[in-house]
Design a protein around this motif. Structure first.
Motif, mmCIF file in Angstrom:
data_model
loop_
_atom_site.group_PDB
_atom_site.id
_atom_site.type_symbol
_atom_site.label_atom_id
_atom_site.label_comp_id
_atom_site.label_asym_id
_atom_site.label_seq_id
_atom_site.Cartn_x
_atom_site.Cartn_y
_atom_site.Cartn_z
ATOM 1 N N UNK A 58 0.819 -1.212 0.000
ATOM 2 C CA UNK A 58 0.000 0.000 0.000
ATOM 3 C C UNK A 58 0.856 1.267 0.000
ATOM 4 N N UNK A 59 1.898 1.247 0.851
ATOM 5 C CA UNK A 59 2.762 2.427 0.915
ATOM 6 C C UNK A 59 3.426 2.663 -0.433
ATOM 7 N N UNK A 60 3.906 1.622 -1.046
ATOM 8 C CA UNK A 60 4.573 1.743 -2.338
ATOM 9 C C UNK A 60 3.604 2.236 -3.420
ATOM 10 N N UNK A 61 2.366 1.739 -3.352
ATOM 11 C CA UNK A 61 1.365 2.176 -4.320
ATOM 12 C C UNK A 61 1.169 3.684 -4.283
ATOM 13 N N UNK A 62 1.035 4.221 -3.062
ATOM 14 C CA UNK A 62 0.828 5.667 -2.914
ATOM 15 C C UNK A 62 2.101 6.417 -3.279
ATOM 16 N N UNK A 63 3.233 5.898 -2.879
ATOM 17 C CA UNK A 63 4.513 6.532 -3.193
ATOM 18 C C UNK A 63 4.714 6.621 -4.700
ATOM 19 N N UNK A 64 4.319 5.590 -5.444
ATOM 20 C CA UNK A 64 4.496 5.570 -6.897
ATOM 21 C C UNK A 64 3.630 6.600 -7.608
ATOM 22 N N UNK A 65 2.598 7.122 -6.932
ATOM 23 C CA UNK A 65 1.776 8.167 -7.543
ATOM 24 C C UNK A 65 2.398 9.547 -7.379
ATOM 25 N N UNK A 66 3.541 9.637 -6.682
ATOM 26 C CA UNK A 66 4.213 10.902 -6.488
ATOM 27 C C UNK A 66 4.001 11.533 -5.134
ATOM 28 N N UNK A 67 3.327 10.837 -4.213
ATOM 29 C CA UNK A 67 3.087 11.383 -2.881
ATOM 30 C C UNK A 67 4.390 11.445 -2.088
ATOM 31 N N UNK A 68 4.405 12.315 -1.091
ATOM 32 C CA UNK A 68 5.576 12.418 -0.227
ATOM 33 C C UNK A 68 5.715 11.173 0.622
ATOM 34 N N UNK A 69 6.875 11.021 1.241
ATOM 35 C CA UNK A 69 7.119 9.869 2.101
ATOM 36 C C UNK A 69 6.121 9.823 3.249
ATOM 37 N N UNK A 70 5.874 10.959 3.918
ATOM 38 C CA UNK A 70 4.947 11.011 5.046
ATOM 39 C C UNK A 70 3.537 10.655 4.605
ATOM 40 N N UNK A 71 3.096 11.224 3.498
ATOM 41 C CA UNK A 71 1.751 10.946 3.013
ATOM 42 C C UNK A 71 1.599 9.484 2.586
ATOM 43 N N UNK A 121 6.980 -5.550 -10.384
ATOM 44 C CA UNK A 121 6.345 -4.258 -10.595
ATOM 45 C C UNK A 121 4.838 -4.419 -10.552
ATOM 46 N N UNK A 122 4.206 -3.617 -9.711
ATOM 47 C CA UNK A 122 2.757 -3.709 -9.581
ATOM 48 C C UNK A 122 2.092 -3.093 -10.789
ATOM 49 N N UNK A 123 1.212 -3.869 -11.428
ATOM 50 C CA UNK A 123 0.551 -3.412 -12.632
ATOM 51 C C UNK A 123 -0.691 -4.238 -12.844
ATOM 52 N N UNK A 124 -1.792 -3.590 -13.060
ATOM 53 C CA UNK A 124 -3.027 -4.285 -13.389
ATOM 54 C C UNK A 124 -3.445 -3.873 -14.775
#
Length: 770
Positions: A636-649, A735-738
């Motif tokens: 989940x963390x990686x998914x959000x990180x891959x969208x360009x979110x900050x580390x904290x977010x 690599x996560x990809x659907x």
């Protein structure tokens, strides 16, 4: 591969379910034969000096004296004429049983060593080599099939202990399942607020149990498998099946709520949640495989069981469950359960339409945000707590299972064991067997044999030495050769029974083993030292010698898998360190509870040393399950990180989206293990309580506090890797990809019973890993 699974489950649904039904029937039939193929014991190293001594005893001396009958006078003492006649009748009856050899009793002239200090009880001792014959002998006397009116007869010894533990494990397993399964079903209904959705994880868990037992039956036909593997099969099969099903069912209901048709929802679920399950299963298997490195077949059996159950649970979750979801469709939300959950949801429905993030867990977002706002202030106290829990492990003592792993009064073997320790001059069950093998020159010279026995008797903490020429105490002959001497000499070899004056698991007993092995062997002979103290020494050595390799392999394999998943060098190291800290805390708690005895009254057990194999088993199981939840969270963390979110977010959103699933899965899995606290076998209780504690600590203190704190402090370094490794990850990483699926025209409001979804509801765009 996942495209093939999608095609199979969406286009060949009936074939998948029909094949599963056939396999379940065959697996149930095959699994029902598993108990008859499994064995007790398995805690020793078959290649050790003590095991070689057992082989010689079996070949030349009809095996160890593994059946003890405690004969107690109802009135008077064992030397009263009527009691003497009854005792001799008991000995004659035992000698007449199939497989019974070398029957010796107090009344046959074996000496006062076989008489209790209060003179009211005496022993009849025999060797019964065949396990089935030994079990029949034990059951004969346990059922009072032969019980003269002058005396009572109770069976003890190794054969009785093995028989009683095996029977107790079977009955305890039934009790644990009768507790765990109903409670699990209730919790699932609460979690999903629907009966149909709740039954699916339970069905997958039962598939894991059936498949695991069937595989154990096959393995048990070709090699030694411990009966205790059944406990792991039951708990892990049910627990992992529920863990993985929670992910799949939650994701499927979410996609239905987003407006996808059932085929598209199944496709997204398999390619996202299924991918996480596949990878999580791999991390669990890696943790279990290392138990195959250790010689005791108890640990290897646990590896067989754990690996089998994990593979079956993964296949059931990514193949069978999607087919069931394809059949159910919207009916997965049927049989809604109201109550408090329903009231809460109805209140939410009256509120204005929420943003997508409202589907997240507000509680876990607050936890993550609070921790990351003060990472040191929140993280350090948790580390201190875990270290305090781990501290008792510094004074750990190890042993091998004996009758004291059974509850007092739970079985005749425990009663006999207590009598030996409390009322007899020395505990024969803790004796050492010293085998002197001649190098082809015939029997050892009597003078040399006598000198060697005298030397053994003078070693510290030796109560006496029994051998062919009599009994020696501190260098003095206290009994001449008698009727027992025949069992001490065979085929040119000599057996000396060294009876310690201390408990077999004590430091002094271990020192006695080393001192005995350090003595020069009689000229022209080879000496093998066996018996309970030697088995313990060799078992500790077998575990300790291979432990560094096992730890290194599990750390390396975990690092590689997590690197392929995340592309980070730091995150795998973080996972290994935090999981290791959690495991150490569990070890310390196990010593505090089961060795120091702080909860002995509540759990009704006798405190004692930890079995040498249990820390390895606990580590592998706890580490594997911890990595399971690590993958859930990092995905989940990686998914959000891959969208360009900050580390904290990314960390806050990841924990908010998966926190509810992890905590629910952990609670359910902990229930299946903690049910083993009802067992009457101490190390089964320890296994259940220790594993449950590891799951709870991991899902709360580790995932909820230390992971966010660590990732906040590390910042951007969380995702760092050297250039060559980044290239390697781009080429070989996971690599996560659907793949694209038809998007819904409009996403209707989420149904009333879909609140278990821990991810935002999306009406467009690719679905991501849960």
């Amino acid at each position: 591969m996942f495209a093939i699974l999608v095609a199979l489950t969406t286009r060949r649904t009936r074939l998948v379910l029909a094949g599963t039904a056939v396999l379940v029937v065959l697996g149930a039939l095959l699994g029902s034969t598993a108990f008859g193929k499994l064995q007790t014991g398995g805690f020793d190293d078959p290649r050790s000096d003590s095991s070689r001594a057992v082989d010689v005893l079996d070949a030349h001396f009809h095996g160890r004296a593994n059946v003890l009958l405690l004969v107690t006078a109802r009135v008077g003492e064992v030397d009263d004429p009527r009691v003497v006649a009854a005792g001799r009748a008991v000995a004659a009856d035992l000698a007449a049983q199939p497989g019974a050899r070398d029957v010796v009793s107090y009344w046959s002239g074996a000496g006062s060593a076989l008489r209790s200090q209060d003179r009211r009880s005496a022993l009849v001792v025999a060797s019964v080599a065949d396990d089935d014959d030994a079990s029949d002998v034990v059951k004969r006397y346990a059922s009072r099939a032969f019980d003269p009116p002058e005396v009572t007869v109770e069976p003890g010894g190794a054969a009785a202990i093995n028989n009683d533990i095996g029977d107790q494990v079977s009955s305890d397993l039934a009790v644990a399942e009768s507790i765990a399964i109903p409670i699990t079903l209730v919790l699932l209904v609460v979690a999903f607020a629907g009966v149909v959705a709740a039954l699916l994880p339970l069905a997958v868990g039962l598939l894991g149990m059936v498949g695991g037992l069937a595989i154990l039956a096959v393995i048990g036909s070709v090699t030694d498998v411990s009966i205790f593997a059944v406990n792991l099969t039951s708990a892990l099969g049910l627990g992992l099946g529920i863990d993985y099903s929670l992910l799949m069912v939650s994701r499927f209901r979410e996609e239905l709520a987003a407006g996808h048709d059932r085929a598209s929802a199944v496709s997204i679920t398999v390619r996202s949640a299924g991918r996480t399950i596949f990878f999580s299963g791999a991390t669990v298997v890696v943790s279990l495989v290392v138990m195959l490195l250790f010689p005791p077949f108890f640990l290897r059996s646990m590896a067989y069981a754990g690996i089998s159950v994990t593979v079956v649970a993964v296949l059931a979750a990514v193949v069978v469950l999607p087919a069931l979801l394809m059949v159910l469709g919207e009916r997965v939300n049927a049989w809604h359960v109201g109550g408090l959950i329903g009231l809460v949801r109805r209140r939410r429905q009256k509120a204005p339409k929420a943003a997508p993030e409202a589907a997240e867990s507000a509680f876990w977002r607050r936890v993550a945000s609070t921790v990351m706002a003060h990472p040191v202030l929140t993280g350090l106290p948790v580390i201190v707590i875990l270290l305090v829990l781990a501290a008792p492990f510094l004074h750990v003592q190890f042993g091998t299972p004996d009758d004291r792993v059974l509850r007092p009064g739970a079985a005749a073997s425990r009663t006999v064991g207590d009598a030996l320790r409390e009322r007899f001059p020395a505990d024969l069950s803790g004796s050492m067997e010293v085998v002197v093998q001649q190098d082809g020159r015939g029997a050892l010279d009597p003078a040399a044999l006598s000198a060697y026995a005298n030397t053994l008797s003078r070693l510290p903490d030796v109560a006496r030495v029994d051998y062919a020429l009599g009994t020696v105490v501190r260098g003095s002959q206290t009994a001449p050769p008698n009727a027992t001497s025949v069992r001490f000499r065979a085929a040119g070899d000599d057996l000396l029974q060294v009876v310690p004056a201390v408990d077999y698991a004590s430091t002094q007993a271990r020192a006695l083993v080393h001192a005995t092995r350090a003595l020069p062997a009689p000229s022209g002979s080879t000496v093998l030292v066996g018996g309970a103290p030697a088995v313990l020494v060799d078992g500790r050595s077998a575990i300790g010698d291979r432990l560094p390799l096992a730890l290194g392999l599990i750390a390396l394999a975990t690092f590689v898998l997590l690197f392929l998943f995340t592309g980070s060098v730091l995150l795998p190291v973080k996972a290994i360190l935090l999981n290791g800290l959690c495991t150490c805390a569990v070890f310390g708690a196990a010593v505090w509870i089961f060795s120091d005895g702080h909860l002995s009254g509540l759990l009704d057990f006798t405190p004692g040393p930890l079995d040498t194999s249990m820390p390895v088993l606990l580590f592998c199981i706890a580490f594997g399950l911890s990595m399971d939840y690590e993958v859930f969270l990092l995905s989940r963390i990686k998914e959000v990180r891959d969208t360009g979110a900050s580390n904290v977010e990314a960390v806050a959103t990841g924990l908010a989206r998966v926190g509810r699933i992890v905590s629910t899965a952990a609670a359910l899995l902990a229930v299946t293990f903690v049910a083993f606290a009802t067992s009457s076998v101490r190390f089964i209780q320890m296994f259940g309580v220790g594993t449950a504690l590891a799951i709870v600590l991991d899902a709360t203190l580790i995932r909820g506090v230390l992971v966010p704190a660590f990732m906040r402090v590390a910042g951007g370094a969380n995702w760092w890797a050297p250039g060559p490794l980044r290239v390697l990850h781009r080429r070989f990483g996971l690599h996560e990809h659907v793949e694209d699926v038809p998007q819904p025209v409009a996403a209707p409001p989420a149904p009333r019973d879909s609140a278990t979804a821990d991810t935002p509801v999306r009406s467009s765009g690719p679905a991501h890993q849960p």
